[in-house]
Enzyme design. Structure first.
Site, PDB file in Angstrom:
ATOM      1  N   ARG A  37       0.848  -1.186   0.000  1.00 42.39           N
ATOM      2  CA  ARG A  37       0.000   0.000   0.000  1.00 42.39           C
ATOM      3  C   ARG A  37       0.888   1.242   0.000  1.00 42.39           C
ATOM      4  O   ARG A  37       2.013   1.222   0.504  1.00 42.39           O
ATOM      5  CB  ARG A  37      -0.916   0.016   1.218  1.00 42.39           C
ATOM      6  CG  ARG A  37      -1.889  -1.164   1.307  1.00 42.39           C
ATOM      7  CD  ARG A  37      -2.767  -1.040   2.537  1.00 42.39           C
ATOM      8  NE  ARG A  37      -3.704  -2.158   2.656  1.00 42.39           N
ATOM      9  CZ  ARG A  37      -3.470  -3.268   3.339  1.00 42.39           C
ATOM     10  NH1 ARG A  37      -2.301  -3.404   3.964  1.00 42.39           N
ATOM     11  NH2 ARG A  37      -4.373  -4.227   3.400  1.00 42.39           N
TER      12      ARG A  37
ATOM     13  N   LYS B 241      -3.546  -0.945   7.467  1.00 39.73           N
ATOM     14  CA  LYS B 241      -4.943  -1.234   7.799  1.00 39.73           C
ATOM     15  C   LYS B 241      -5.073  -2.147   9.009  1.00 39.73           C
ATOM     16  O   LYS B 241      -5.979  -1.980   9.823  1.00 39.73           O
ATOM     17  CB  LYS B 241      -5.657  -1.846   6.592  1.00 39.73           C
ATOM     18  CG  LYS B 241      -6.051  -0.829   5.535  1.00 39.73           C
ATOM     19  CD  LYS B 241      -7.031  -1.437   4.552  1.00 39.73           C
ATOM     20  CE  LYS B 241      -7.558  -0.377   3.599  1.00 39.73           C
ATOM     21  NZ  LYS B 241      -8.551  -0.928   2.646  1.00 39.73           N
TER      22      LYS B 241
ATOM     23  N   HIS C 100      -2.447   2.100  -6.056  1.00 39.09           N
ATOM     24  CA  HIS C 100      -3.216   0.887  -5.796  1.00 39.09           C
ATOM     25  C   HIS C 100      -3.368   0.019  -7.046  1.00 39.09           C
ATOM     26  O   HIS C 100      -3.588  -1.189  -6.933  1.00 39.09           O
ATOM     27  CB  HIS C 100      -4.593   1.246  -5.240  1.00 39.09           C
ATOM     28  CG  HIS C 100      -4.991   0.389  -4.078  1.00 39.09           C
ATOM     29  ND1 HIS C 100      -4.318   0.381  -2.871  1.00 39.09           N
ATOM     30  CD2 HIS C 100      -5.993  -0.522  -3.935  1.00 39.09           C
ATOM     31  CE1 HIS C 100      -4.886  -0.477  -2.043  1.00 39.09           C
ATOM     32  NE2 HIS C 100      -5.905  -1.038  -2.667  1.00 39.09           N
TER      33      HIS C 100
ATOM     34  N   ARG D 257      -0.815  -2.557  -6.922  1.00 37.18           N
ATOM     35  CA  ARG D 257      -1.143  -3.590  -5.932  1.00 37.18           C
ATOM     36  C   ARG D 257      -2.068  -4.630  -6.548  1.00 37.18           C
ATOM     37  O   ARG D 257      -1.881  -5.834  -6.367  1.00 37.18           O
ATOM     38  CB  ARG D 257      -1.793  -2.929  -4.720  1.00 37.18           C
ATOM     39  CG  ARG D 257      -2.224  -3.882  -3.612  1.00 37.18           C
ATOM     40  CD  ARG D 257      -2.739  -3.077  -2.436  1.00 37.18           C
ATOM     41  NE  ARG D 257      -3.329  -3.899  -1.391  1.00 37.18           N
ATOM     42  CZ  ARG D 257      -2.634  -4.500  -0.429  1.00 37.18           C
ATOM     43  NH1 ARG D 257      -1.327  -4.394  -0.401  1.00 37.18           N
ATOM     44  NH2 ARG D 257      -3.242  -5.215   0.501  1.00 37.18           N
TER      45      ARG D 257
ATOM     46  N   HIS E 221      -3.369  -8.908   4.144  1.00 40.97           N
ATOM     47  CA  HIS E 221      -4.799  -9.026   4.413  1.00 40.97           C
ATOM     48  C   HIS E 221      -5.035  -9.791   5.703  1.00 40.97           C
ATOM     49  O   HIS E 221      -4.310 -10.735   6.023  1.00 40.97           O
ATOM     50  CB  HIS E 221      -5.505  -9.744   3.261  1.00 40.97           C
ATOM     51  CG  HIS E 221      -5.604  -8.912   2.025  1.00 40.97           C
ATOM     52  ND1 HIS E 221      -5.807  -9.453   0.776  1.00 40.97           N
ATOM     53  CD2 HIS E 221      -5.531  -7.564   1.847  1.00 40.97           C
ATOM     54  CE1 HIS E 221      -5.852  -8.483  -0.122  1.00 40.97           C
ATOM     55  NE2 HIS E 221      -5.693  -7.337   0.501  1.00 40.97           N
TER      56      HIS E 221
ATOM     57  N   TYR F 237      -9.702 -10.239  -5.605  1.00 39.16           N
ATOM     58  CA  TYR F 237      -8.817 -10.176  -6.759  1.00 39.16           C
ATOM     59  C   TYR F 237      -9.034 -11.329  -7.730  1.00 39.16           C
ATOM     60  O   TYR F 237      -8.495 -11.318  -8.830  1.00 39.16           O
ATOM     61  CB  TYR F 237      -7.362 -10.159  -6.298  1.00 39.16           C
ATOM     62  CG  TYR F 237      -7.024  -8.933  -5.494  1.00 39.16           C
ATOM     63  CD1 TYR F 237      -6.889  -7.694  -6.092  1.00 39.16           C
ATOM     64  CD2 TYR F 237      -6.865  -9.008  -4.107  1.00 39.16           C
ATOM     65  CE1 TYR F 237      -6.590  -6.564  -5.358  1.00 39.16           C
ATOM     66  CE2 TYR F 237      -6.561  -7.883  -3.362  1.00 39.16           C
ATOM     67  CZ  TYR F 237      -6.427  -6.661  -3.993  1.00 39.16           C
ATOM     68  OH  TYR F 237      -6.137  -5.549  -3.258  1.00 39.16           O
TER      69      TYR F 237
END
Length: 361
Positions: free
Chosen positions: A205, A230, A302, A305, A328, A337
């Site tokens: 990120r 995150k 992004h 990513r 994640h 994805y």
């Protein structure tokens, strides 16, 4: 006067006003703020006369941040986003209601604020705005500043699971952008190339890159430590040779002389780290435009990513490992994805009997 003149020139040049006045204003005032920090002892001023937009508003935001940290257990980046939204609302409310106390706030005020912000936002961003406002209104009620919990009245657009397909760059696009940035041996080019390699190699990120510090790279064991913005978790990834060489080239020939610990530094004085991951958007998009890449959807960090996630999927990498690389917390975040592997999904698609008989694909 300066902003009024620039806005008039923009309208005359393009034939219309900026799509987002806030974004346009920010792009024109960022340099001024940097200059004022150099010539003024304290900028912005600590004491601002007025109601909620001044000292009172700052006190409320500080209390709100503590509430988010202690009661909601949110990570620093989420707290920063929500307190920033609260600050914008308090400033807007103070100007609209002539410094009226929050106890006089009505749902009409909240609706008016949401309507003022909505035109420049996509539907998913409008939902995020509504969620941030709900959280702040819950705090305002919980702290006794309003008798009614106005959060229950805030409506948000409905988003359906997997309704959209994330945008991603193709391998050719990534290669073209990296090659162009590599050819630029200026200090800014060395910095951008190292950042783009981190994006393309690890799918990091933007905020994770701007927070990288000098001690986050272990050169003896060829490891890089990533703090995921995150989730707050940390990952230890192998330092790939190409990435290490690019970072070293930037540190030796491109990074300004400064005492700050962040690896990537702004190119203009004062030489500080980037304020947030969004600061990388302009430089990334400029590199995409330089090679004529105009992807649908995201055109910032992004998109790299997403491209990395697709490349790992096509290499047969297990979903668990992809999630670990991307940082994640849940498998559902990684499964999004899967929709990007369009060519792979066609191989497992079922034929429709009626169309097959008619000879249609």
């Amino acid at each position: 006067m300066y902003l009024k003149r620039e806005l008039l020139q923009f309208s005359m040049r393009h034939g219309h006003a900026p799509v987002s006045i806030e974004h346009w204003r920010g792009s024109h005032t960022a340099g001024l703020h940097q200059f004022l920090r150099c010539v003024v002892a304290q900028w912005p001023p600590t004491a601002i006369a007025g109601g909620s937009s001044g000292a009172t508003g700052k006190a409320i935001c500080a209390e709100y941040a503590q509430w988010l940290r202690e009661r909601r257990c949110l990570v620093a980046e989420t707290i920063s986003e929500r307190t920033a939204e609260a600050g914008r609302f308090l400033s807007w409310y103070d100007e609209r209601n002539k410094a009226s106390p929050l106890s006089a706030m009505a749902i009409a005020d909240v609706d008016a604020y949401l309507q003022s912000r909505a035109p420049s936002l996509r539907r998913v961003s409008r939902k995020g705005l509504a969620q941030r406002m709900r959280c702040f209104l819950r705090f305002v009620h919980a702290s006794g500043r309003t008798e009614r919990d106005l959060a229950l009245c805030v409506m948000a657009p409905t988003l359906y699971a997997y309704e959209s397909i994330p945008s991603a760059l193709t391998p050719d696009h990534v290669s073209a952008v990296l090659q162009t940035a590599r050819d630029d041996q200026s200090p800014k080019g060395l910095r951008d190339y190292a950042i783009l390699l981190l994006l393309a190699t690890y799918g990091m990120r933007a905020g994770e890159i701007t927070r990288l510090q000098l001690n986050d790279i272990d050169w003896r064991t060829d490891r890089i430590f990533v703090c995921h913005t995150k989730t707050g978790s940390r990952s230890i990834l192998p330092l790939m040779p190409a990435v290490g060489e690019a970072v070293l080239a930037y540190l030796r020939r491109g990074r300004p002389s400064t005492n700050v610990r962040e690896i990537f530094i702004r190119m203009r004085a004062p030489y500080l780290g980037f304020e947030s991951g969004s600061s990388l958007y302009t430089s990334t998009r400029r590199r995409l435009d330089a090679v004529g890449v105009q992807p649908d959807g995201k055109r910032g960090p992004h998109a790299f990513r997403h491209a990395r996630a697709v490349s790992l999927l096509r290499d047969g990498t297990p979903m668990k490992i992809i999630g670990d690389v991307l940082g994640h917390r849940s498998a559902s975040s990684t499964s999004v994805y899967l929709k990007l592997a369009i060519e792979d999904l066609r191989d497992v698609a079922l034929e429709i009997p009626g169309l097959a008989q008619q000879g249609q694909p």
